[in-house]
Design an enzyme around this catalytic site. Structure first.
Site, mmCIF file in Angstrom:
data_model
loop_
_atom_site.group_PDB
_atom_site.id
_atom_site.type_symbol
_atom_site.label_atom_id
_atom_site.label_comp_id
_atom_site.label_asym_id
_atom_site.label_seq_id
_atom_site.Cartn_x
_atom_site.Cartn_y
_atom_site.Cartn_z
ATOM 1 N N HIS A 9 0.866 -1.190 0.000
ATOM 2 C CA HIS A 9 0.000 0.000 0.000
ATOM 3 C C HIS A 9 0.893 1.228 0.000
ATOM 4 O O HIS A 9 1.306 1.719 1.052
ATOM 5 C CB HIS A 9 -0.915 -0.036 1.239
ATOM 6 C CG HIS A 9 -1.925 1.063 1.273
ATOM 7 N ND1 HIS A 9 -3.113 0.960 1.970
ATOM 8 C CD2 HIS A 9 -1.945 2.295 0.696
ATOM 9 C CE1 HIS A 9 -3.802 2.073 1.826
ATOM 10 N NE2 HIS A 9 -3.107 2.917 1.063
ATOM 11 N N HIS A 11 1.430 4.783 -2.426
ATOM 12 C CA HIS A 11 1.096 5.661 -3.563
ATOM 13 C C HIS A 11 2.395 6.311 -4.019
ATOM 14 O O HIS A 11 3.022 7.041 -3.234
ATOM 15 C CB HIS A 11 0.093 6.731 -3.137
ATOM 16 C CG HIS A 11 -1.178 6.162 -2.575
ATOM 17 N ND1 HIS A 11 -2.306 5.980 -3.348
ATOM 18 C CD2 HIS A 11 -1.497 5.716 -1.332
ATOM 19 C CE1 HIS A 11 -3.270 5.452 -2.596
ATOM 20 N NE2 HIS A 11 -2.806 5.283 -1.369
ATOM 21 N N HIS A 189 -9.364 0.864 -1.626
ATOM 22 C CA HIS A 189 -9.392 1.462 -0.295
ATOM 23 C C HIS A 189 -10.831 1.340 0.223
ATOM 24 O O HIS A 189 -11.778 1.662 -0.515
ATOM 25 C CB HIS A 189 -9.048 2.949 -0.350
ATOM 26 C CG HIS A 189 -7.591 3.259 -0.551
ATOM 27 N ND1 HIS A 189 -6.832 2.719 -1.542
ATOM 28 C CD2 HIS A 189 -6.766 4.098 0.150
ATOM 29 C CE1 HIS A 189 -5.597 3.200 -1.460
ATOM 30 N NE2 HIS A 189 -5.527 4.029 -0.439
ATOM 31 N N GLU A 192 -11.336 3.307 5.568
ATOM 32 C CA GLU A 192 -10.325 4.220 6.117
ATOM 33 C C GLU A 192 -11.094 5.303 6.866
ATOM 34 O O GLU A 192 -11.087 5.350 8.085
ATOM 35 C CB GLU A 192 -9.455 4.816 4.998
ATOM 36 C CG GLU A 192 -8.373 5.776 5.506
ATOM 37 C CD GLU A 192 -7.614 6.495 4.377
ATOM 38 O OE1 GLU A 192 -8.138 6.574 3.237
ATOM 39 O OE2 GLU A 192 -6.508 7.008 4.651
ATOM 40 N N ASP A 270 1.703 3.898 2.827
ATOM 41 C CA ASP A 270 0.702 4.787 2.223
ATOM 42 C C ASP A 270 1.369 5.934 1.443
ATOM 43 O O ASP A 270 1.590 5.804 0.239
ATOM 44 C CB ASP A 270 -0.257 5.318 3.302
ATOM 45 C CG ASP A 270 -1.654 5.641 2.765
ATOM 46 O OD1 ASP A 270 -1.905 5.389 1.578
ATOM 47 O OD2 ASP A 270 -2.491 6.137 3.548
ATOM 48 N N ASP A 271 1.666 7.042 2.128
ATOM 49 C CA ASP A 271 2.282 8.221 1.492
ATOM 50 C C ASP A 271 3.456 8.665 2.357
ATOM 51 O O ASP A 271 3.366 9.665 3.086
ATOM 52 C CB ASP A 271 1.234 9.345 1.374
ATOM 53 C CG ASP A 271 0.030 8.891 0.576
ATOM 54 O OD1 ASP A 271 0.129 8.845 -0.660
ATOM 55 O OD2 ASP A 271 -1.005 8.557 1.192
HETATM 56 N N1 ADE Z 1 -4.459 8.724 -1.977
HETATM 57 C C1 ADE Z 1 -3.236 8.777 -1.458
HETATM 58 N N2 ADE Z 1 -3.268 8.370 -0.167
HETATM 59 C C2 ADE Z 1 -4.544 8.050 0.116
HETATM 60 C C3 ADE Z 1 -5.215 7.568 1.262
HETATM 61 N N3 ADE Z 1 -4.601 7.329 2.424
HETATM 62 N N4 ADE Z 1 -6.544 7.368 1.196
HETATM 63 C C4 ADE Z 1 -7.192 7.614 0.065
HETATM 64 N N5 ADE Z 1 -6.611 8.071 -1.039
HETATM 65 C C5 ADE Z 1 -5.298 8.290 -1.016
HETATM 66 ZN ZN ZN Z 2 -3.718 4.753 0.418
#
Ligand code: ADE
Ligand code: ZN
Length: 332
Positions: A9, A11, A189, A192, A270-271
């Site tokens: 996971h 991005h 997703h 969340e 994630d990011d």
């Molecule tokens: N795009 C990038 N990170 C995300 C996240 N945590 N949830 C939804 N969309 C995303």
């Molecule tokens: Zn994500």
């Protein structure tokens, strides 16, 4: 060496570090509304998913050329290698680029140029997962899907991301049907910020094989029971959950409770440029906050390979690496 693991996971646009953002802004003559990296970092304080997404999409303005996407992916792979990543299934957001006039081919060619030397240079096998922005229309997703057909030999699967609440999985029924028909893997997703019912809908209507986040499954015992029974993997992102206020602190993160319930959970980043750490940083943070022992960490790493889309031979090799791993003494 860190524990070997798969990142499921991630991005790629969320790996854009402030230093690279400024370098690309200069290279492409794009003006950023921040004086320097320090000022930009100060903007990394989020109240929820949307407040993060606003900055995430705005900063993408610096990504314009094939070289930019190759540099972004290569910088991620170098970091991932240091963090023990042996396999990465990497999300990208095509609509966020085509909407700015960057052709899909530029994005895919740039990313796959970097991924092509990943095994040799970093020992990391990779796959690409194309995500649709759920706050865009179903027609836009379909258009993007059709435009991507020429690249399907380089794309393993599809995903669904961006603003979750009010954009339920069923909106994307047709694009997921076409993806299944084309032989692509399917993830989304769900749970969340959105309710547990979105997890059920993603499984039943979209036929997903894995749920990204899935944290809110805990609000519905029947959803948890099903996820356990069917061993549907959940790609948790602990540091992201704290930064986007899905949980108050890491000590409150339900990871341990989820493992104890028999859920097939994995730890991911994630990011990472925005949320304070890459995947080993997430492992370290939960180990410390939740006092996880070595056996539990090993189980999380093994889960990451079990939940991945690699072939059985590589899965067996990587699971054996996890078994052989010896932990270094921890200092904290
Ligand atoms: N795009 C990038 N990170 C995300 C996240 N945590 N949830 C939804 N969309 C995303
Ligand atoms: Zn994500």
């Amino acid at each position: 060496m860190p524990l070997p693991k798969a990142e499921l996971h991630l991005h790629i646009e969320g790996t854009l570090e402030p230093e690279l953002a400024f370098a690309l802004a200069a290279r492409n003559s794009v003006a950023l509304p921040y004086a320097d990296t320090e000022e930009l970092r100060k903007a990394y304080s989020f109240s929820d998913l949307q407040s993060f997404l606003d900055l995430y999409y705005a900063l993408m303005a610096v990504l314009r050329t094939e070289q930019d996407f190759a540099d972004l992916a290569d910088a991620y792979l170098a970091r991932a290698a240091e963090q023990g990543v042996r396999h990465a299934e990497i999300f990208f957001d095509p609509q966020a680029h085509t909407a700015r006039g960057v052709p899909l081919g530029v994005v895919v060619d740039g990313l796959t140029r970097a991924l092509a030397h990943s095994e040799e240079r970093y020992g990391i096998s990779t796959q690409l997962i194309m995500c649709f922005l759920r706050d865009e229309s179903a027609d836009s997703a379909l258009e993007t899907f059709e435009a991507a057909r020429p690249y399907f030999d380089r794309i393993s699967g599809i995903g669904l991301d961006s603003a979750e609440v009010g954009n339920p999985p069923a909106k994307f029924r047709e694009v997921y049907r076409r993806a299944a028909e084309a032989g692509l893997r399917r993830v989304a997703h769900a749970g969340e910020e959105g309710p547990a019912s979105y997890i059920t809908e993603a499984l039943d209507v979209l036929g997903v094989e894995r749920i990204d986040h899935g944290l809110r499954c805990l609000e519905d015992g029947q959803v948890v029971a099903r996820l356990v029974r069917e061993q549907i993997p959940l790609t948790l992102c602990p540091l992201s959950n704290v930064r986007l206020r899905c949980v108050d602190t890491l000590a409150d993160h339900p990871l341990r409770e989820m493992l104890d319930a028999g859920l097939l959970v994995t730890v991911n980043s994630d990011d990472p440029a925005y949320f304070g750490g890459y995947v080993e940083d997430n492992f370290r943070a939960v180990r410390q906050a939740l006092a996880l022992d070595q056996e539990t960490l090993r189980r999380l790493a093994a889960n990451s390979f079990r939940a991945s889309f690699i072939d059985d031979r590589r899965r067996a090799e990587l699971l054996a690496e996890v078994e052989r791993h010896t932990f270094e003494p921890v200092e904290d």
